[in-house]
Structure formats: C-alpha cells, structure tokens
Design an enzyme around this catalytic site. Structure first.
Site, mmCIF file in Angstrom:
data_model
loop_
_atom_site.group_PDB
_atom_site.id
_atom_site.type_symbol
_atom_site.label_atom_id
_atom_site.label_comp_id
_atom_site.label_asym_id
_atom_site.label_seq_id
_atom_site.Cartn_x
_atom_site.Cartn_y
_atom_site.Cartn_z
ATOM 1 N N GLY A 226 8.060 -61.628 19.131
ATOM 2 C CA GLY A 226 6.635 -61.509 19.402
ATOM 3 C C GLY A 226 6.241 -60.081 19.700
ATOM 4 N N PRO A 228 4.847 -56.709 21.704
ATOM 5 C CA PRO A 228 5.191 -56.229 23.051
ATOM 6 C C PRO A 228 4.241 -56.771 24.103
ATOM 7 C CG PRO A 228 5.171 -54.417 21.465
ATOM 8 C CD PRO A 228 4.586 -55.601 20.769
ATOM 9 N N GLY A 229 4.780 -57.087 25.262
ATOM 10 C CA GLY A 229 3.959 -57.508 26.395
ATOM 11 C C GLY A 229 3.556 -58.953 26.408
ATOM 12 N N LYS A 232 8.265 -62.161 26.608
ATOM 13 C CA LYS A 232 9.584 -62.606 26.141
ATOM 14 C C LYS A 232 10.632 -62.454 27.240
ATOM 15 C CE LYS A 232 9.494 -59.706 22.700
ATOM 16 N NZ LYS A 232 8.132 -59.167 22.887
ATOM 17 N N THR A 233 10.658 -61.297 27.880
ATOM 18 C CA THR A 233 11.630 -61.079 28.951
ATOM 19 C C THR A 233 11.318 -61.961 30.154
ATOM 20 O OG1 THR A 233 11.858 -58.785 28.207
ATOM 21 C CG2 THR A 233 12.712 -59.314 30.376
ATOM 22 N N HIS A 449 -25.318 -41.305 15.775
ATOM 23 C CA HIS A 449 -24.056 -41.822 15.248
ATOM 24 C C HIS A 449 -23.775 -43.216 15.816
ATOM 25 C CE1 HIS A 449 -19.878 -41.079 13.651
ATOM 26 N NE2 HIS A 449 -19.639 -42.074 14.487
ATOM 27 N N GLU A 450 -23.877 -43.348 17.119
ATOM 28 C CA GLU A 450 -23.609 -44.650 17.748
ATOM 29 C C GLU A 450 -24.697 -45.662 17.399
ATOM 30 O OE1 GLU A 450 -20.833 -45.127 18.988
ATOM 31 O OE2 GLU A 450 -20.201 -43.049 19.129
ATOM 32 N N ASP A 524 -13.290 -43.295 12.567
ATOM 33 C CA ASP A 524 -13.926 -44.255 11.652
ATOM 34 C C ASP A 524 -13.259 -44.214 10.282
ATOM 35 O OD1 ASP A 524 -15.660 -44.661 13.736
ATOM 36 O OD2 ASP A 524 -17.196 -43.318 12.933
#
Length: 669
Positions: A226, A228-229, A232-233, A449-450, A524
């Site tokens: 899976g 990371p994070g 699993k551990t 732009h935004e 972008d």
C-alpha cells in the site's frame, strides 16, 4: 538462552581469577628470607639500597641496589603477576630479633663505613588479605574492560570493526511474553478488509489444528502492500500484540552489510531463532530493500550481496526442511519491483492491499487520534473526514498534531474547528506569509490568475468544486486555489479534459486580461503535461494513438535504455500531447473571453478581500446547474483521484519569476 552462541567471557574470567589467587597464595613468600648476619654482610658489601622496618611483624623488607640486582634476580621478578602489584617488590625479607639491637648494629656499620648509603624507613606491616583484594579489584577492572571491548562492542554491530564475532547474527528484535507490544486491533482504525485477513493469520497460529485437521496448510507468508502512511507497520504491531507468540521484527536494510555473505547468514540465523521458538511470526518491514527482482538488466552483478540474501530468504521460506509454524509478514509500497519467485504461492501466499482510507475510515482514524486532544464542542469528525479525501492515516495524525500546535500558538484553551482547517491549509500549502512584499502590478496579476482558475472550474461540468481562493503568499506560492475533488474510482476522458482546462485557466486569464503571460504557471504546466502524458501513454484515451498503454506495472522498464515504441510513434505521442494541451488552453481562453465581466468582478473581489470562498463565487456566477447541494460549506481543500498516478493532488498556482516547484501533496500518487 540468547541464541547467540556460547559466551566465553565467564570461563576466561574464572580461570584468570583462579590463577591470580593461586599465584598470590604462593607469592607472598616469593622474596628470599635471610637472617640478620646475612643482611649485614650484604650491607657492608654496599649492595643494600633501602630497608623498610615493620615494628609490628618483626620483619623488614630489603631492597638491593641496581648493580646488585643485575647479579641477583629474585623470584618475585619472575612472577608475571608482579607487574600488577600496587607496592614495590622487596628483594629479601629479614627477620630480626630485638629491634633496638638491630638498629644499633645498623648505625654502627654506617658510621664505620661512610660510603654505605643504605637508608631505612618504617612502615606498617602488610595485611595479605587487603593486598589480595586490591589486586583482585585491579584484575576485575581489566577483565571488565576486556569484556566490553571484545564482546559487548563486537556483538552490538555498527560498522566493520564492531561485529567481528557476531556479524552474521540476526538484528531482529524479539517480542515475546517478556516484552509485549501494547498495540492491538482496537488501536487500528479503518482497514477493515486488511484487519480481517490479518486476524485470520493470527488465528492460524493460535488454533492451527482447526485448519490442519481438514487437510489445509498454514500460509507461509503475508505481504502488506500500500501507499506510504496507510498503516502497514501499525497493522504488523497489532499482530504482534494479538498473536501471543514470539514476534521477530526487523527492516529489510538490516540484512545488508558491506561484508560478503553477511545478509545470507543473518537470514539463516533469523529463521533458526524463529524455528526454535515456533510457532512464531517474522515481520520484515520495507522488504523491497532485499526483494528487488533479479535479472540480467540489474547492473549490480550476478554475485551481488543483495541477491545472495534474497536467494537465502527464498530457500528459508520454501525449501527442504521448512515444515514449521513460522509465518513471514512483510510490508512494502513497491510491490511491483519484487521478485516473482518471492511472490509465488508457497512463499507469500497472501497479498493484502492496504489502500488509502475511505470517508468512514477517515472518521474512525480521527476518532483514534483525537482522544488525547482537548477539543471544542463545535468540532465535527464527519466534517473533518470530508475535508481530507486522499489523506493517509499518517497524514490525519499529522493534521491532528498540527491543529493542536496551532491552537497552542494562538493561546486557545482548546482545539477548535478553525484550527483543524488551518492545519490542513498549513500541511498542503505551507505557512502563510502575510508580510511578504509584492508589487501592486504583480498582486493584480496573481488575482486574475487565481480568478481564472476559479472561473473555469465553476463553468465547466466535471472540474472539482472550488472551496477557497487566496492571493496571500503561502509557502513558495504567491496564490493558491483549493478544490474538493470527488472521491471516484474511475475517471472519464471528459473529466480529465475539464480538469486540464481548469488548470490552464490561470495562464489563460493572464492572456485575456494582460495580453501576455508570466512564469507563474509552472506548476500548472507540470500538472497538465503529466495528465496529458498519462492520457496518451498510460490510459489509452487518445483516439490517434489508440488503445495502447506503455505503462509497465512490473517496474522493469527503469532498467531499460530504450523506449517501448518507435521514433515515429514517439513523434505522434508528442504531437498528441501538445494537441490535447493546446486545445484545452484555447478552450479556457474562449470561456474567459465570453465571461470577461464576471472574471473582472471576481478578481476585484479577490483584490479587496484577499481570500474568497464558494459563497463569493455564487454571488458572481450563481449556482452551478450540475453541482449537488453540499450539506457543509467547507473552507479548505485536499486531493483528487488517487487512481491517477501522474496527477498533481492539489491544484496550486504560483506566481513569480524563475523555476517554482509545486508543493508536495499529502499523499503520493
């Protein structure tokens, strides 16, 4: 009992102490004893340098001159233990009768012959027990240093000079009845499917007869795969806490050493320990460190130490004499590069995919991490789960911790809903820089732009719903737009094209308003290019290229110098990628040109408020016809579809000069 071989230190120490006491028991009288007449003859001959008189024992120690010592060697000098004695060793011992008569004769001889320089001192009689204890302490100290340097240091690892005798021993940490892990399945939120599979493995070990009596065999290995994070551990820790059997835990890199054969030796030692304590579980975290696929294109060589380690692991997991109740668990986020021999049935029988948590699983994860945090009454876990799509368990833990830090920084008595929203913004976009100096002309360009992004995302059907737009500098960006993507498992061509169009809306707005473009659209362009490449070369969504995918899920393509297609096809791919991007850019320019008045109104509002939300866009554009009504009105964002490996997770736009890299997203795609 430590399964690390016989410890030779204690036998060596016992033998040394026995030799010491034996030598001392015979060594107290090793100095030759002489009478008074013999002493005075030696004194008259000028051979005596000093005499120490002990009044309480009626004895005196005689020390000869250097010249006399060369001719007469005492037995004490031949004693190898004499070098460790605290006091100087006498050459002779004289037993006198009457001390007064002895001193009178001593002074008489010195007065008759002024050349005699013999001196006399007085001392307290030696206690043989004290002398033995002092020497024993010296020997114990020497042996302790010897033990630390030769055994403890060499057995602890840490480099080429630290493992001479135990370098081939396993570094696995053992958890058994003496040292148990407190984590159980109750502490693992979400992951229902993975927990169900792993619980069955625990049941195999606890009630193996339940399965073997029907002719079944206990699986040899379980592989947790899976991103990371995802936990699993943590899942492996829960197995260690629930199994009630010896649990050996180590990392794949613990097998790797600079010496030849060490990795294979450690694998043998690890399985030998596990078999001795059978039934047992071995957990190897990040197994891709030693489990990478072997092949002729691997340039590290056929005799590579990693391959030798992998060969030994394959033999131990399924070879002759492996009929023991030892289950191997492993975790990795690179299952595509593991060797096929490791993944076959009989070795890793089960492959459990630990995916990113869904909405209800994120709510359960928040429940776990919020137990230790002092919360306001207005904090809704359902709302927090909706604001964090695509977040892993580790990301959610980071959000909770960051929210607590923000609340403490602002002197809040408890952690509020806004603290969590600020924490999500902080993790995704970085820290706000409200005091950063920006030219008015640049600020206006950032606002348009935004606003261009916001306008396109509002007017196209399949773009992600916009939540928040800001022109306050955050991290390395001068402006940012937050979107709440739909949690979908499949993405259509139209959806990808609409998202590309919305991403190009910032640069298109600059072209429409200022009739020129800037370097602020770097992230972008990177996002759009990756998306177009994925459409053409991975997903087969280009009609001109056809239903062909050049994606290699095995991971072997990284060793190849050549491309899996011809030069002519490469040219067609380049033309197709450019065509997709330019088509959506022209589409974005056309949409903004048709709605220029609304674009101006939105940019003006953004310049005035610096931060605008969904409600502000509804005032300008009205409600979206195809948008479902949202029960909550969130003010922050996270990530799009986790099924698209080459997409940017967060659509963030940057203004400014030079090369600007997009911030890392909270989850890896």
């Amino acid at each position: 009992m430590n399964n690390k071989g016989f410890n030779w230190f204690f036998p060596i120490m016992i033998i040394a102490l026995v030799l010491f006491f034996v030598a001392n028991s015979f060594g107290d009288n090793s100095a030759k004893s002489i009478d008074e007449d013999a002493f005075f003859r030696e004194m008259q001959a000028g051979k005596v340098q000093n005499i120490i008189i002990y009044k309480d024992t009626e004895k005196a120690d005689v020390f000869l001159t250097k010249a006399a010592k060369t001719a007469t060697v005492s037995k004490k000098e031949n004693d190898p233990l004499s070098a460790f004695s605290m006091a100087p060793q006498a050459d002779y011992t004289v037993k006198y009768g009457d001390l007064q008569l002895f001193l009178q004769k001593f002074e008489q001889i010195k007065s008759q012959n002024p050349a005699i320089k013999t001196s006399k001192d007085y001392g307290i009689g030696k206690n043989p027990i004290t002398d033995i204890l002092v020497q024993a302490l010296i020997w114990i100290t020497i042996l302790g240093i010897f033990y630390f340097i030769l055994f403890r240091k060499m057995g602890s690892g840490g480099g080429p000079g630290g493992q001479i005798f135990s370098i081939g021993k396993s570094k696995a940490k053992l958890f058994d009845e003496k040292e148990r892990i407190q984590v159980t399945f109750k502490d693992v939120a979400g992951l229902e499917g993975a927990k169900e599979e792993v619980q069955e493995v625990v049941d195999f070990l606890k009630n193996s007869e339940k399965y073997t009596k029907l002719g079944g065999k206990i699986p040899k290995g379980v592989l947790l795969v899976g991103p990371p994070g995802t936990g699993k551990t943590l899942l492996a820790k829960a197995v260690a806490g629930e199994a009630k059997v010896p649990f050996f835990s180590l990392s794949g890199s613990d097998f790797v050493e600079m010496f030849v054969g060490v990795g294979a030796s450690r694998v043998r030692d690890l399985f030998a320990q596990a078999k001795a304590k059978s039934p047992a579980i071995i957990f190897i975290d990040e197994i891709d460190a030693i489990g990478r696929a072997r092949g002729k294109n691997n340039f590290s060589g056929g005799n590579d130490e990693r391959e030798n380690t992998l060969n030994q692991l394959l033999t131990e997991m399924d070879g002759f004499g492996t009929d023991t109740n030892v289950i191997v668990m492993a975790a990795t986020n690179r299952a595509d590069i593991l060797d096929k021999a490791l993944m076959r049935a009989g070795r890793f029988d089960r492959s459990i995919y630990v995916d990113l948590p869904e909405l209800h699983e994120r709510r359960q994860i928040f429940d776990v991490h919020l137990k230790k945090i002092k919360l306001d009454d207005n904090v809704d876990r359902e709302f927090l789960a909706k604001q964090t799509p695509g977040f892993s368990g580790a990301d959610i833990a980071n959000v909770c911790n960051e929210a607590a830090l923000i609340a403490a920084r602002n002197d809040h008595s408890s952690v509020s809903k806004q603290d969590f929203l600020d924490a999500v913004d902080r993790i995704i976009g970085g820290l706000e820089k409200k005091n950063k100096a920006i030219k008015p002309s640049e600020k206006k360009r950032v606002a348009y732009h935004e606003a261009g992004h916001a306008t396109i995302s509002w007017l196209v059907e399949h773009a992600s719903p916009l939540l928040k737009v800001t022109i306050v500098p955050r991290g390395r960006s001068l402006g940012a737009a937050w979107y709440l993507p739909e949690e979908r498992q499949l993405t259509t061509t139209e959806q990808m094209l609409d998202e590309m169009c919305a991403t190009l809306g910032g640069r298109a707005a600059e072209q429409v308003i200022f009739n020129n473009i800037s370097t602020g659209a770097l992230s972008d362009l990177e996002s759009v290019t990756k998306r177009a490449q994925a459409m053409v070369t991975i997903y087969g969504l280009s009609p001109n290229i056809g239903n062909i995918s050049y994606y290699d899920s095995s991971g072997q393509s990284e060793y190849n110098f050549g491309k899996p297609y011809s030069e002519e096809t490469a040219k067609r791919i380049d033309i197709e990628i450019r065509g997709l991007i330019e088509t959506q850019y022209d589409r974005a320019v056309q949409i903004l040109t048709d709605n220029k008045d609304k674009l101006d109104a939105l940019a003006t509002k953004l310049l005035e408020k610096e931060v605008i939300f969904r409600e502000d866009l509804e005032e300008v554009f009205g409600k979206r016809a195809w948008d479902p009504e949202l029960t909550e009105k969130p003010v922050t964002n996270t990530i799009p579809n986790a099924q698209e490996p080459q997409e940017q997770i967060l659509v963030k736009e940057k203004e400014g000069q030079g090369e600007i890299q997009a911030p890392e997203s909270p989850t890896q795609i």
